[in-house]
Design a protein around this motif. Structure first.
Motif, PDB file in Angstrom:
ATOM      1  N   UNK A 127       1.010  -1.280  -0.042  1.00 28.05           N
ATOM      2  CA  UNK A 127       0.019  -0.092  -0.045  1.00 28.05           C
ATOM      3  C   UNK A 127       0.980   1.245   0.073  1.00 28.05           C
ATOM      4  N   UNK A 128       1.779   1.586   0.979  1.00 31.95           N
ATOM      5  CA  UNK A 128       2.299   2.785   1.221  1.00 31.95           C
ATOM      6  C   UNK A 128       3.445   2.979   0.025  1.00 31.95           C
ATOM      7  N   UNK A 129       4.393   1.998  -0.321  1.00 31.12           N
ATOM      8  CA  UNK A 129       5.277   2.044  -1.358  1.00 31.12           C
ATOM      9  C   UNK A 129       4.692   2.285  -2.683  1.00 31.12           C
ATOM     10  N   UNK A 130       3.743   1.363  -3.165  1.00 35.86           N
ATOM     11  CA  UNK A 130       3.142   1.518  -4.276  1.00 35.86           C
ATOM     12  C   UNK A 130       2.388   2.802  -4.544  1.00 35.86           C
ATOM     13  N   UNK A 131       1.762   3.292  -3.504  1.00 37.72           N
ATOM     14  CA  UNK A 131       1.023   4.418  -3.763  1.00 37.72           C
ATOM     15  C   UNK A 131       2.200   5.724  -3.913  1.00 37.72           C
ATOM     16  N   UNK A 132       2.872   5.720  -3.158  1.00 35.04           N
ATOM     17  CA  UNK A 132       3.891   6.942  -3.450  1.00 35.04           C
ATOM     18  C   UNK A 132       4.677   6.896  -4.690  1.00 35.04           C
ATOM     19  N   UNK A 133       5.078   5.456  -5.074  1.00 31.56           N
ATOM     20  CA  UNK A 133       5.664   5.416  -6.474  1.00 31.56           C
ATOM     21  C   UNK A 133       4.867   5.908  -7.549  1.00 31.56           C
TER      22      UNK A 133
END
Length: 302
Positions: free
Chosen positions: A225-231
């Motif tokens: 969730x966190x990493x994919x969304x930011x990228x």
């Protein structure tokens, strides 16, 4: 004479970096899904999705804190169906993962946004993409004596996850008009976590009593969730809608490859063909669309 461009200011460098970020986001999601599947014996799929969404919401809310002024009655009214769609999408996806290989689950879930993209088709060429979709479903779902019949609950859960993705796109488009993508996703995940409280609360003591698995569950929340969304958010600022749509079209194939490499889940030749048909239909629809738009306006927090 104008000064030479630096590497950082070169548009080609920016676009290449955006492509790598988007691929990194998709890959991070698939790694997180594979890791989550390994934690099902401890938390179960329901507890795992509750932990993932709840922890991801906590992380994003700590980084991007919505102000009280943003929580208007109009926003709160939109958040209910938006957060519910995120909860449905994640819950059904994890239920499907207990019964189907990762690649097949991603491909079947992808039918939701792909069907939405094709629903407004009015050209003869679009019939080709519909035929590819039907062919892909045929190859994915047909019984195979060597591997046995597919689990109907898993197939239904994956398809219902795709329905949740459609609702997410439609509600996300509306809420995106009144909130920034960052704020909308943070609040959307927090609302989804509220709907998942019946499974999140029982999973918390298990995470505390199994600290190693609890840390891995936190890693799942970050990776899925966190990493994919930011990228993805950073990539969307630099990529054209057509480029974004083509790359997102590759997600079912990346899911199948991730399942093979990380979970040792093998698909038959015919089911690889089914995944390929869905990828071709999605990419073809994007490439030939007159008003090219990505399948979704922002990445799903699912």
């Amino acid at each position: 004479m104008s000064p030479p461009q630096t590497v950082q200011n070169d548009p080609r460098y920016g676009q290449t970096g955006a492509v790598l970020m988007l691929i990194g986001g998709i890959s991070s999601f698939q790694i997180g899904a594979a890791l989550a599947k390994g934690l099902f014996p401890v938390f179960g799929p329901e507890g795992m999705v509750g932990l993932r969404v709840g922890l991801a919401a906590t992380i994003l809310m700590m980084i991007w804190r919505p102000t009280r002024a943003q929580l208007t009655p109009r926003v709160l009214k939109l958040l209910i169906p938006y957060g519910a769609s995120v909860a449905i999408m994640n819950f059904c996806f994890y239920v499907a993962l207990t019964r189907l290989p990762l690649g097949m689950t991603v491909a079947l879930e992808f039918m939701g946004p792909l069907s939405l993209a094709l629903s407004g088709s009015r050209r003869w060429l679009d019939l080709l993409w519909v035929v590819l979709v039907v062919g892909g479903l045929f190859f994915l779902l047909r019984p195979e004596h060597a591997l046995g019949p597919l689990d109907p609950i898993g197939v239904g859960a994956a398809l219902f996850s795709g329905v949740g993705w459609v609702i997410y796109i439609l509600t996300g488009t509306r809420i995106g008009k009144v909130l920034s993508p960052v704020t909308a996703t943070s609040l959307g995940l927090a609302t989804a976590a509220f709907f998942l409280l019946p499974w999140l609360i029982p999973a918390l003591p298990v995470a505390v009593s199994h600290p190693e698995e609890g840390v891995l569950a936190l890693c799942v929340a970050i990776l899925s969730s966190a990493v994919p969304y930011i990228l993805d958010m950073l990539a969307m600022r630099r990529l054209k809608p057509r480029d974004l749509g083509i790359l997102l079209s590759m997600e079912p194939m990346l899911g199948a490859v991730s399942g093979l490499l990380l979970l040792h889940e093998t698909l038959s030749v015919s089911r690889w063909i089914g995944v390929g048909c869905i990828v071709l239909a999605s990419a073809g629809n994007v490439l030939t669309s007159r008003t090219t738009t990505p399948i979704e306006t922002q990445p799903p927090p699912g």
